[in-house]
Design a protein around this motif. Structure first.
Motif, PDB file in Angstrom:
ATOM      1  N   ASP A  16       0.840  -1.202   0.000  1.00  0.00           N
ATOM      2  CA  ASP A  16       0.000   0.000   0.000  1.00  0.00           C
ATOM      3  C   ASP A  16       0.877   1.255   0.000  1.00  0.00           C
ATOM      4  O   ASP A  16       0.688   2.170  -0.805  1.00  0.00           O
ATOM      5  CB  ASP A  16      -0.889  -0.032   1.251  1.00  0.00           C
ATOM      6  CG  ASP A  16      -1.706   1.228   1.465  1.00  0.00           C
ATOM      7  OD1 ASP A  16      -2.881   1.233   1.046  1.00  0.00           O
ATOM      8  OD2 ASP A  16      -1.204   2.203   2.062  1.00  0.00           O
ATOM      9  N   CYS A  74      -3.890   2.095  -3.268  1.00  0.00           N
ATOM     10  CA  CYS A  74      -4.255   2.719  -1.999  1.00  0.00           C
ATOM     11  C   CYS A  74      -5.309   3.791  -2.282  1.00  0.00           C
ATOM     12  O   CYS A  74      -4.975   4.884  -2.732  1.00  0.00           O
ATOM     13  CB  CYS A  74      -3.021   3.346  -1.349  1.00  0.00           C
ATOM     14  SG  CYS A  74      -3.438   4.361   0.081  1.00  0.00           S
ATOM     15  N   ALA A  76      -6.923   5.555  -0.312  1.00  0.00           N
ATOM     16  CA  ALA A  76      -6.789   6.715   0.574  1.00  0.00           C
ATOM     17  C   ALA A  76      -5.876   7.757  -0.055  1.00  0.00           C
ATOM     18  O   ALA A  76      -6.221   8.938  -0.131  1.00  0.00           O
ATOM     19  CB  ALA A  76      -6.266   6.281   1.938  1.00  0.00           C
ATOM     20  N   TYR A 111      -1.055  10.892   6.481  1.00  0.00           N
ATOM     21  CA  TYR A 111      -1.375   9.511   6.070  1.00  0.00           C
ATOM     22  C   TYR A 111      -0.125   8.635   6.184  1.00  0.00           C
ATOM     23  O   TYR A 111      -0.169   7.520   6.713  1.00  0.00           O
ATOM     24  CB  TYR A 111      -1.926   9.475   4.630  1.00  0.00           C
ATOM     25  CG  TYR A 111      -2.218   8.051   4.188  1.00  0.00           C
ATOM     26  CD1 TYR A 111      -3.305   7.361   4.720  1.00  0.00           C
ATOM     27  CD2 TYR A 111      -1.378   7.382   3.305  1.00  0.00           C
ATOM     28  CE1 TYR A 111      -3.544   6.036   4.375  1.00  0.00           C
ATOM     29  CE2 TYR A 111      -1.611   6.060   2.954  1.00  0.00           C
ATOM     30  CZ  TYR A 111      -2.695   5.404   3.495  1.00  0.00           C
ATOM     31  OH  TYR A 111      -2.928   4.079   3.156  1.00  0.00           O
ATOM     32  N   ARG A 115       0.642   5.317   8.560  1.00  0.00           N
ATOM     33  CA  ARG A 115       0.992   4.016   7.978  1.00  0.00           C
ATOM     34  C   ARG A 115       2.367   3.524   8.441  1.00  0.00           C
ATOM     35  O   ARG A 115       2.533   2.370   8.827  1.00  0.00           O
ATOM     36  CB  ARG A 115       0.966   4.087   6.445  1.00  0.00           C
ATOM     37  CG  ARG A 115      -0.429   4.057   5.874  1.00  0.00           C
ATOM     38  CD  ARG A 115      -1.050   2.688   6.098  1.00  0.00           C
ATOM     39  NE  ARG A 115      -2.452   2.679   5.724  1.00  0.00           N
ATOM     40  CZ  ARG A 115      -3.458   2.723   6.592  1.00  0.00           C
ATOM     41  NH1 ARG A 115      -3.221   2.797   7.889  1.00  0.00           N
ATOM     42  NH2 ARG A 115      -4.704   2.686   6.178  1.00  0.00           N
TER      43      ARG A 115
HETATM   44 FE    FE Z   1      -3.727   2.870   1.932  1.00  0.00          FE
END
Ligand code: FE
Ligand code: FE
Ligand code: FE
Length: 166
Positions: A16, A74, A76, A111, A115
């Motif tokens: 991702d 991904c 997002a 973000y 992660r």
């Molecule tokens: Fe993601």
């Protein structure tokens, strides 16, 4: 289908962020071209270079995991970058453009921080300390970038954004 494990979650997470980092390289180039302030351009260019190194680090991570370097879409990051693109278009002629670009960049960093923080914890939990160290190095760059952007926003860019276009 076999029951999925933390190891699987971890591998998916690496894929991702590998997908995300490569999208971010393209976005930082665009944002640097779009930024009006030389300071903001410089911040984007600096992080672009770091991001290229981060992709290399992820390639090393895949090697350590014995897996091919492959991304996984991904949604997002696609959404966050789409918002940034919208700001570029809608505020093109506005003095507030840089404030908007900077905020969009911080959403990206947040973000990534989320992660990489998780992936580093999982790597440690899985006993992959060499991988955890690589992820930690990137996490530090993302955190420093976020802080540098906050400083730039508060020292210059937001105030400039309040001015009306001439
Ligand atoms: Fe993601
Ligand atoms: Fe990154
Ligand atoms: Fe970043």
């Amino acid at each position: 289908m076999p029951i999925k494990t933390l190891e699987d979650l971890f591998t998916d997470g690496v894929k991702d962020i590998y997908y995300a980092e490569r999208k971010i390289i393209a976005a930082l180039k665009k944002m640097s071209r779009g930024a009006k302030s030389q300071d903001l351009k410089a911040a984007f260019d600096k992080h672009l270079q770091e991001t290229e190194g981060q992709v290399e680090r992820l390639v090393q991570v895949f090697e350590l995991l014995g897996k091919p370097a492959r991304g996984k879409t991904c949604p997002a990051i696609d959404g966050i970058l789409e918002e940034g693109q919208e700001i570029m278009e809608e505020f093109k002629d506005s003095e507030a453009l840089d404030a908007g670009l900077l905020a969009a960049a911080q959403a990206v960093e947040h973000y990534e921080i989320a992660r990489y923080g998780t992936l580093k914890s999982w790597a440690m939990q899985l006993g992959k300390n060499d991988v955890a160290q690589l992820l930690e190095a990137t996490l530090l760059e993302e955190t420093n970038t976020d802080q540098a952007l906050t400083q730039l926003a508060e020292a210059k860019v937001n105030a400039k954004g309040k001015q009306k276009a001439a």
